[in-house]
Motif scaffolding. Structure first.
Motif, mmCIF file in Angstrom:
data_model
loop_
_atom_site.group_PDB
_atom_site.id
_atom_site.type_symbol
_atom_site.label_atom_id
_atom_site.label_comp_id
_atom_site.label_asym_id
_atom_site.label_seq_id
_atom_site.Cartn_x
_atom_site.Cartn_y
_atom_site.Cartn_z
ATOM 1 N N HIS A 183 -34.995 -11.797 31.226
ATOM 2 C CA HIS A 183 -34.235 -10.770 30.497
ATOM 3 C C HIS A 183 -34.291 -10.988 28.999
ATOM 4 O O HIS A 183 -34.318 -12.114 28.516
ATOM 5 N N ASN A 186 -28.946 -8.329 28.410
ATOM 6 C CA ASN A 186 -28.138 -8.000 29.580
ATOM 7 C C ASN A 186 -26.922 -7.210 29.135
ATOM 8 O O ASN A 186 -26.337 -7.463 28.086
ATOM 9 N N HIS A 197 -22.868 -12.662 24.297
ATOM 10 C CA HIS A 197 -23.480 -13.880 23.780
ATOM 11 C C HIS A 197 -24.869 -13.600 23.218
ATOM 12 O O HIS A 197 -25.474 -12.564 23.505
ATOM 13 N N ALA A 199 -28.620 -15.796 22.790
ATOM 14 C CA ALA A 199 -29.191 -16.947 23.490
ATOM 15 C C ALA A 199 -30.449 -17.457 22.798
ATOM 16 O O ALA A 199 -31.334 -16.684 22.424
ATOM 17 N N GLU A 248 -25.571 -19.180 23.756
ATOM 18 C CA GLU A 248 -26.172 -19.834 24.926
ATOM 19 C C GLU A 248 -27.410 -20.603 24.488
ATOM 20 O O GLU A 248 -28.207 -20.109 23.686
HETATM 21 FE FE LIG Z 1 -27.705 -15.272 28.605
#
Ligand SMILES: [Fe+2]
Length: 298
Positions: A183, A186, A197, A199, A248
């Protein structure tokens, strides 16, 4: 039937966050996460993982806010043609020149729920030396957004931008990609509008230990993880930046094979072939580990 894979964008290029204290927030990304500051103005600080002018922009705001996301367009797409196609889709699109350092021209458009997208062809280079402080991730990987309009927003990603749906969790968290990573975005359906978040990918699994040590030295608690997610099977950990935006760190993300519409087989999979599917909420942690932060509590 497998959808043709011909996305208009190749990757998430950058994320812009608003902060009431840009010095404090930028210091976290610089000193703890380990990004390089490449440029600043009186109201914005630009930070780079490596190679590009910026991956993260921290801009002055009254409170924490998600400002926009930037995507690199596929080679061969003309900015004017792209702006027109956005207009034809029903979004107002504007070509902006010199709106920010590192990018001579962008197309900006606001999608469902007030989510702002920027699209660009090329970004100027930034810090290319290996960053030797902080966690020092290797790249910005993905973004998670919360929106009451997440389903409609997902349609923009799939129908207009050409992303593929790759998995979901209980129909609430939906994963999409425009490249070989499981991904790139999301989208979470909840009656709020904010970033969940951002990442960054680490070099390898052992880096998770070093990252947790780095956070600990900086008195920043690791809130969730490291653990392996079900969807995506990435090993992930999460902490808050000073504005309480979740960051993340991840490794071992599933590799998506768009021509086959499935994820490359991995030893950690319990189903073969690993086709996009709906996962139950308890598979948020594949290891069934419990953490102080309930990542599913939004
Ligand atoms: Fe994530």
């Amino acid at each position: 039937m497998i959808q043709p894979f011909n996305p208009k964008v190749t990757q998430l290029g950058y994320v812009a966050l608003g902060s009431a204290d840009i010095e404090r927030t930028a210091a976290h990304y610089r000193e703890v996460v380990g990004l390089a500051e490449t440029e600043r103005s009186k109201d914005a600080i630009y930070l780079s993982v490596c190679g590009s002018h910026h991956d993260v922009v921290i801009s002055k705001a009254n409170e924490k806010v998600f400002l926009h996301q930037g995507y690199r367009l596929q080679p061969g797409i003309d900015l004017k043609d792209f702006a027109k196609s956005l207009s034809d889709y029903g979004l107002s699109a504007q070509i902006k020149s010199d709106s920010q350092p590192g990018l001579s021209q962008i197309v900006e458009a606001t999608a469902t729920g007030g989510v702002v997208f920027q699209f660009y062809k090329e970004m100027a280079g930034g810090e290319s030396a290996r960053i030797s402080k902080g966690v020092a991730p290797i790249r910005l990987g993905h973004l998670a957004l919360i929106s009451p309009e997440a389903v409609k927003l997902g349609t923009f990603y799939t129908d207009f931008l050409g992303f593929h749906y790759t998995d979901d969790i209980a129909g609430i968290v939906n994963f999409f990609t425009c490249n070989r990573e499981h991904h790139v975005v999301n989208l979470i359906t909840v009656p709020q509008s904010r970033v969940h978040h951002i990442a960054f990918e680490l070099r390898g699994n052992s880096e998770h230990v070093l990252a947790c040590d780095q956070l600990s030295r900086s008195e920043v608690p690791t809130l969730w993880g490291p653990s392996r997610h079900g969807p995506g099977h990435n090993i992930a950990s999460y902490h808050h930046d000073p504005d309480k935006v979740l960051i993340e760190f991840y490794t071992e993300m599933d590799v998506y094979l768009p021509a086959q519409g499935l994820h490359e087989p991995r030893p950690c999979h319990d189903v073969y072939p690993m086709l996009p599917k709906s996962w139950p909420g308890e598979r948020l942690s594949n290891w069934k580990t419990q953490f102080a932060l309930n990542l599913g509590e939004l």
